[in-house]
Scaffold this motif. Structure first.
Motif, PDB file in Angstrom:
ATOM      1  N   THR A 181       0.840  -1.202   0.000  1.00 28.08           N
ATOM      2  CA  THR A 181       0.000   0.000   0.000  1.00 28.08           C
ATOM      3  C   THR A 181       0.876   1.254   0.000  1.00 28.08           C
ATOM      4  O   THR A 181       0.627   2.206  -0.738  1.00 28.08           O
ATOM      5  CB  THR A 181      -0.919   0.000   1.243  1.00 28.08           C
ATOM      6  OG1 THR A 181      -1.550  -1.272   1.298  1.00 28.08           O
ATOM      7  CG2 THR A 181      -1.950   1.092   1.186  1.00 28.08           C
ATOM      8  N   GLU A 182       1.916   1.239   0.831  1.00 30.63           N
ATOM      9  CA  GLU A 182       2.852   2.366   0.897  1.00 30.63           C
ATOM     10  C   GLU A 182       3.549   2.592  -0.444  1.00 30.63           C
ATOM     11  O   GLU A 182       3.715   3.723  -0.894  1.00 30.63           O
ATOM     12  CB  GLU A 182       3.950   2.060   1.929  1.00 30.63           C
ATOM     13  CG  GLU A 182       3.451   1.995   3.334  1.00 30.63           C
ATOM     14  CD  GLU A 182       3.341   3.377   3.918  1.00 30.63           C
ATOM     15  OE1 GLU A 182       4.376   4.036   4.064  1.00 30.63           O
ATOM     16  OE2 GLU A 182       2.198   3.802   4.190  1.00 30.63           O
ATOM     17  N   LEU A 183       3.953   1.483  -1.052  1.00 36.97           N
ATOM     18  CA  LEU A 183       4.695   1.586  -2.311  1.00 36.97           C
ATOM     19  C   LEU A 183       3.820   2.210  -3.404  1.00 36.97           C
ATOM     20  O   LEU A 183       4.275   3.037  -4.187  1.00 36.97           O
ATOM     21  CB  LEU A 183       5.180   0.200  -2.737  1.00 36.97           C
ATOM     22  CG  LEU A 183       6.180   0.188  -3.895  1.00 36.97           C
ATOM     23  CD1 LEU A 183       7.493   0.832  -3.457  1.00 36.97           C
ATOM     24  CD2 LEU A 183       6.438  -1.236  -4.362  1.00 36.97           C
ATOM     25  N   LYS A 184       2.534   1.834  -3.438  1.00 37.12           N
ATOM     26  CA  LYS A 184       1.597   2.414  -4.405  1.00 37.12           C
ATOM     27  C   LYS A 184       1.463   3.920  -4.181  1.00 37.12           C
ATOM     28  O   LYS A 184       1.433   4.702  -5.124  1.00 37.12           O
ATOM     29  CB  LYS A 184       0.196   1.774  -4.246  1.00 37.12           C
ATOM     30  CG  LYS A 184      -0.022   0.533  -5.044  1.00 37.12           C
ATOM     31  CD  LYS A 184       0.248   0.723  -6.518  1.00 37.12           C
ATOM     32  CE  LYS A 184      -0.992   1.015  -7.333  1.00 37.12           C
ATOM     33  NZ  LYS A 184      -0.638   0.999  -8.788  1.00 37.12           N
ATOM     34  N   ARG A 185       1.372   4.292  -2.908  1.00 34.56           N
ATOM     35  CA  ARG A 185       1.238   5.716  -2.585  1.00 34.56           C
ATOM     36  C   ARG A 185       2.492   6.476  -3.027  1.00 34.56           C
ATOM     37  O   ARG A 185       2.406   7.530  -3.674  1.00 34.56           O
ATOM     38  CB  ARG A 185       1.006   5.889  -1.077  1.00 34.56           C
ATOM     39  CG  ARG A 185       0.828   7.350  -0.652  1.00 34.56           C
ATOM     40  CD  ARG A 185       0.588   7.493   0.845  1.00 34.56           C
ATOM     41  NE  ARG A 185       1.597   6.839   1.667  1.00 34.56           N
ATOM     42  CZ  ARG A 185       2.848   7.290   1.834  1.00 34.56           C
ATOM     43  NH1 ARG A 185       3.249   8.408   1.245  1.00 34.56           N
ATOM     44  NH2 ARG A 185       3.714   6.626   2.582  1.00 34.56           N
ATOM     45  N   VAL A 186       3.662   5.914  -2.726  1.00 41.54           N
ATOM     46  CA  VAL A 186       4.917   6.570  -3.110  1.00 41.54           C
ATOM     47  C   VAL A 186       5.008   6.685  -4.637  1.00 41.54           C
ATOM     48  O   VAL A 186       5.433   7.711  -5.170  1.00 41.54           O
ATOM     49  CB  VAL A 186       6.131   5.807  -2.517  1.00 41.54           C
ATOM     50  CG1 VAL A 186       7.440   6.338  -3.090  1.00 41.54           C
ATOM     51  CG2 VAL A 186       6.130   5.914  -1.000  1.00 41.54           C
ATOM     52  N   HIS A 187       4.543   5.654  -5.322  1.00 40.19           N
ATOM     53  CA  HIS A 187       4.543   5.711  -6.791  1.00 40.19           C
ATOM     54  C   HIS A 187       3.659   6.855  -7.288  1.00 40.19           C
ATOM     55  O   HIS A 187       4.046   7.640  -8.151  1.00 40.19           O
ATOM     56  CB  HIS A 187       4.076   4.377  -7.388  1.00 40.19           C
ATOM     57  CG  HIS A 187       3.936   4.432  -8.879  1.00 40.19           C
ATOM     58  ND1 HIS A 187       2.719   4.393  -9.508  1.00 40.19           N
ATOM     59  CD2 HIS A 187       4.855   4.587  -9.854  1.00 40.19           C
ATOM     60  CE1 HIS A 187       2.910   4.501 -10.813  1.00 40.19           C
ATOM     61  NE2 HIS A 187       4.187   4.603 -11.042  1.00 40.19           N
ATOM     62  N   ARG A 188       2.456   6.963  -6.722  1.00 37.14           N
ATOM     63  CA  ARG A 188       1.542   8.046  -7.122  1.00 37.14           C
ATOM     64  C   ARG A 188       2.168   9.405  -6.850  1.00 37.14           C
ATOM     65  O   ARG A 188       2.086  10.308  -7.665  1.00 37.14           O
ATOM     66  CB  ARG A 188       0.221   7.948  -6.343  1.00 37.14           C
ATOM     67  CG  ARG A 188      -0.808   7.040  -6.958  1.00 37.14           C
ATOM     68  CD  ARG A 188      -2.200   7.282  -6.340  1.00 37.14           C
ATOM     69  NE  ARG A 188      -2.219   7.185  -4.887  1.00 37.14           N
ATOM     70  CZ  ARG A 188      -2.362   6.037  -4.218  1.00 37.14           C
ATOM     71  NH1 ARG A 188      -2.514   4.904  -4.845  1.00 37.14           N
ATOM     72  NH2 ARG A 188      -2.374   6.034  -2.899  1.00 37.14           N
ATOM     73  N   GLU A 189       2.790   9.546  -5.680  1.00 33.54           N
ATOM     74  CA  GLU A 189       3.323  10.853  -5.277  1.00 33.54           C
ATOM     75  C   GLU A 189       4.550  11.264  -6.083  1.00 33.54           C
ATOM     76  O   GLU A 189       4.749  12.440  -6.334  1.00 33.54           O
ATOM     77  CB  GLU A 189       3.684  10.837  -3.783  1.00 33.54           C
ATOM     78  CG  GLU A 189       2.453  10.814  -2.902  1.00 33.54           C
ATOM     79  CD  GLU A 189       2.790  10.690  -1.428  1.00 33.54           C
ATOM     80  OE1 GLU A 189       1.853  10.564  -0.632  1.00 33.54           O
ATOM     81  OE2 GLU A 189       3.989  10.703  -1.075  1.00 33.54           O
ATOM     82  N   THR A 190       5.389  10.289  -6.472  1.00 29.22           N
ATOM     83  CA  THR A 190       6.628  10.651  -7.172  1.00 29.22           C
ATOM     84  C   THR A 190       6.441  10.702  -8.679  1.00 29.22           C
ATOM     85  O   THR A 190       7.157  11.422  -9.356  1.00 29.22           O
ATOM     86  CB  THR A 190       7.762   9.647  -6.880  1.00 29.22           C
ATOM     87  OG1 THR A 190       7.338   8.349  -7.293  1.00 29.22           O
ATOM     88  CG2 THR A 190       8.114   9.632  -5.406  1.00 29.22           C
ATOM     89  N   GLY A 191       5.513   9.905  -9.213  1.00 28.26           N
ATOM     90  CA  GLY A 191       5.326   9.867 -10.667  1.00 28.26           C
ATOM     91  C   GLY A 191       6.471   9.188 -11.418  1.00 28.26           C
ATOM     92  O   GLY A 191       6.535   9.225 -12.638  1.00 28.26           O
ATOM     93  N   THR A 192       7.370   8.552 -10.678  1.00 29.45           N
ATOM     94  CA  THR A 192       8.521   7.869 -11.297  1.00 29.45           C
ATOM     95  C   THR A 192       8.066   6.568 -11.962  1.00 29.45           C
ATOM     96  O   THR A 192       7.081   5.973 -11.550  1.00 29.45           O
ATOM     97  CB  THR A 192       9.568   7.571 -10.194  1.00 29.45           C
ATOM     98  OG1 THR A 192       9.920   8.790  -9.573  1.00 29.45           O
ATOM     99  CG2 THR A 192      10.816   6.911 -10.747  1.00 29.45           C
ATOM    100  N   THR A 193       8.792   6.138 -12.983  1.00 30.38           N
ATOM    101  CA  THR A 193       8.571   4.826 -13.594  1.00 30.38           C
ATOM    102  C   THR A 193       9.061   3.760 -12.618  1.00 30.38           C
ATOM    103  O   THR A 193      10.211   3.813 -12.189  1.00 30.38           O
ATOM    104  CB  THR A 193       9.384   4.723 -14.910  1.00 30.38           C
ATOM    105  OG1 THR A 193       9.078   5.852 -15.729  1.00 30.38           O
ATOM    106  CG2 THR A 193       9.066   3.426 -15.639  1.00 30.38           C
ATOM    107  N   PHE A 194       8.186   2.826 -12.248  1.00 31.29           N
ATOM    108  CA  PHE A 194       8.584   1.742 -11.335  1.00 31.29           C
ATOM    109  C   PHE A 194       8.625   0.427 -12.115  1.00 31.29           C
ATOM    110  O   PHE A 194       7.653   0.092 -12.796  1.00 31.29           O
ATOM    111  CB  PHE A 194       7.558   1.566 -10.197  1.00 31.29           C
ATOM    112  CG  PHE A 194       7.712   2.496  -9.015  1.00 31.29           C
ATOM    113  CD1 PHE A 194       8.161   3.799  -9.166  1.00 31.29           C
ATOM    114  CD2 PHE A 194       7.383   2.056  -7.734  1.00 31.29           C
ATOM    115  CE1 PHE A 194       8.283   4.648  -8.070  1.00 31.29           C
ATOM    116  CE2 PHE A 194       7.501   2.897  -6.628  1.00 31.29           C
ATOM    117  CZ  PHE A 194       7.952   4.192  -6.788  1.00 31.29           C
ATOM    118  N   VAL A 195       9.724  -0.304 -11.999  1.00 29.51           N
ATOM    119  CA  VAL A 195       9.803  -1.659 -12.561  1.00 29.51           C
ATOM    120  C   VAL A 195      10.046  -2.601 -11.390  1.00 29.51           C
ATOM    121  O   VAL A 195      11.084  -2.523 -10.723  1.00 29.51           O
ATOM    122  CB  VAL A 195      10.921  -1.805 -13.608  1.00 29.51           C
ATOM    123  CG1 VAL A 195      10.811  -3.171 -14.297  1.00 29.51           C
ATOM    124  CG2 VAL A 195      10.854  -0.688 -14.639  1.00 29.51           C
TER     125      VAL A 195
END
Ligand SMILES: Nc1ncnc2c1ncn2[C@@H]1O[C@H](COP(=O)(O)OP(=O)(O)O)[C@@H](O)[C@H]1O
Ligand SMILES: [Mg+2]
Length: 364
Positions: A181-195
């Motif tokens: 859940t935290e990782l999803k939030r961090v992804h939304r907040e940073t807008g970085t490409t996650f692999v």
């Protein structure tokens, strides 16, 4: 301050391969990861996920094809010139440094002014939920907290891409779900490409914009969680993503986008997977939760059979039904429903809407 103006990269693999002698860890990989997406590489152990991630990172040299970042060939660019963040399972923190100094490290390497460092470290430590722990050493933190430090350290320099290789696999289930859940939030907040690499299909379904499924060094399918779960293109993908019934279908006649064939005496209609061909061995793929027992509605498929087993798993009741052909199918029904109360030996009709199933090539 505009220092956090963010850049996310698009990554592409073009005919990418990695061979160790005659063994191909990756074969003919063609795949695009769009800027800002959360893409998961999913597959069994040894399927080439880490090899691909290490090629993206610049730690593994591909033996054929190329990697592009926003259309620019970076295949042979050194890892330290890629500006990608990385989190691996048990990726060591510096044990003698505090949380704050661990997170500050990539900024010091990049010679960021110290006033900026303090501000960005503080921001990032809060973002991963470690406010109040900044002064601690890693050995004073739990496993989950250590992975949050690793995440903060990987993101603090605003990388264009974040690469994560099974970062939660050493943690227990409840902790893992919290971190997801935290990782999803961090992804939304940073807008970085996650692999993100995992072998856990529920983790992949929960987190991803796109899931790329690997087997034996090959990309089997890429699509949104719903596409790969509901419309798998192969038997391998169908089975890898969760429980599924695979029922042989004969005498299949194709019309546009749909086929009608038989299982035993029963007529079965379903949409057709790409690659399924008339005249080949075909199977109906249908997930247990898309079946029910009762009266078929207009246009529903129906198979008559006998309940041969029942397994309660807390959330639902799983009924096993044996058909006159000897084929067994499993359906899950809500616990406390009428169907869940039926005794073993009951004669039932299993039904489902035509679009609930899917006809695949039997690639076994
Ligand atoms: N340095 C190497 N030398 C030889 N074979 C390797 C090497 N690295 C990985 N492999 C092989 O490549 C295959 C894919 O490995 P890997 O990418 O680590 O799989 P995954 O991460 O999906 O579990 C495995 O069969 C592995 O044994
Ligand atoms: Mg791996």
């Amino acid at each position: 301050m505009a220092a956090h103006q963010h850049r996310a990269s698009q990554l592409s693999a073009v005919d990418l391969g990695k061979a160790y002698g005659s063994f191909h860890a990756l074969r003919d990989l063609n795949l695009t990861i769009r800027a800002g997406e959360f893409v998961t590489l999913l597959g069994p152990s040894g399927s080439g996920k880490t090899t691909f991630l290490m090629s993206l990172a610049g730690f593994t040299d591909p033996t054929s094809g190329r990697i592009e970042e926003d259309g620019v060939d970076i295949t042979h660019r050194p890892a330290d010139k890629r500006n990608f963040g990385m989190v691996f399972q048990g990726y060591a923190l510096f044990p003698h440094l505090s949380v704050a100094d661990n997170v500050a490290f990539p900024l010091k390497v990049r010679k960021v002014p110290s006033a900026d460092i303090a501000k960005r470290v503080d921001e990032m430590v809060k973002r991963v939920g470690l406010a109040g722990h900044a002064h601690k050493r890693p050995d004073g933190l739990s496993g989950g907290q250590q992975q949050r430090v690793a995440l903060a350290r990987a993101l603090v320099f605003d990388p264009a891409v974040l690469l994560l290789d099974e970062p939660f696999s050493a943690l227990d289930k409840s902790l893992r779900e919290g971190l997801q859940t935290e990782l999803k939030r961090v992804h939304r907040e940073t807008g970085t490409t996650f692999v993100f690499v995992t072998h856990d299909q529920s983790e992949a379904l929960a987190l991803s914009d796109q899931i790329a499924i690997f087997d034996h060094g090959r990309l089997m399918q890429i699509g949104s969680p719903r596409e790969v779960y509901l419309r798998p293109s192969s038997r391998f993908v169908a089975e890898f993503l969760g429980r599924i019934n695979l029922v042989p279908i004969t005498d299949c006649a194709f019309s546009t986008g749909r086929a009608t064939g038989r299982h035993g005496e029963a007529a079965i209609s379903a949409p057709i997977a790409e690659g399924a061909r008339q005249g080949h061995h075909l199977v109906l793929a249908v997930r247990p939760e898309h079946l029910r027992v009762g009266e078929p509605g207009a246009g529903d498929n129906a198979l008559a059979g006998t309940i041969s087993d029942k397994v309660y798993n807390g959330a639902e009741m799983n009924l096993q039904v044996v058909l006159p052909t000897g084929q067994r199918i499993v359906l899950s029904v809500p616990d406390r429903s009428e169907a869940a109360a039926l005794p073993i030996g009951s004669e039932v009709t299993v039904c489902w809407p035509v679009d609930g199933g899917y006809i695949l090539a039997d690639d076994e």
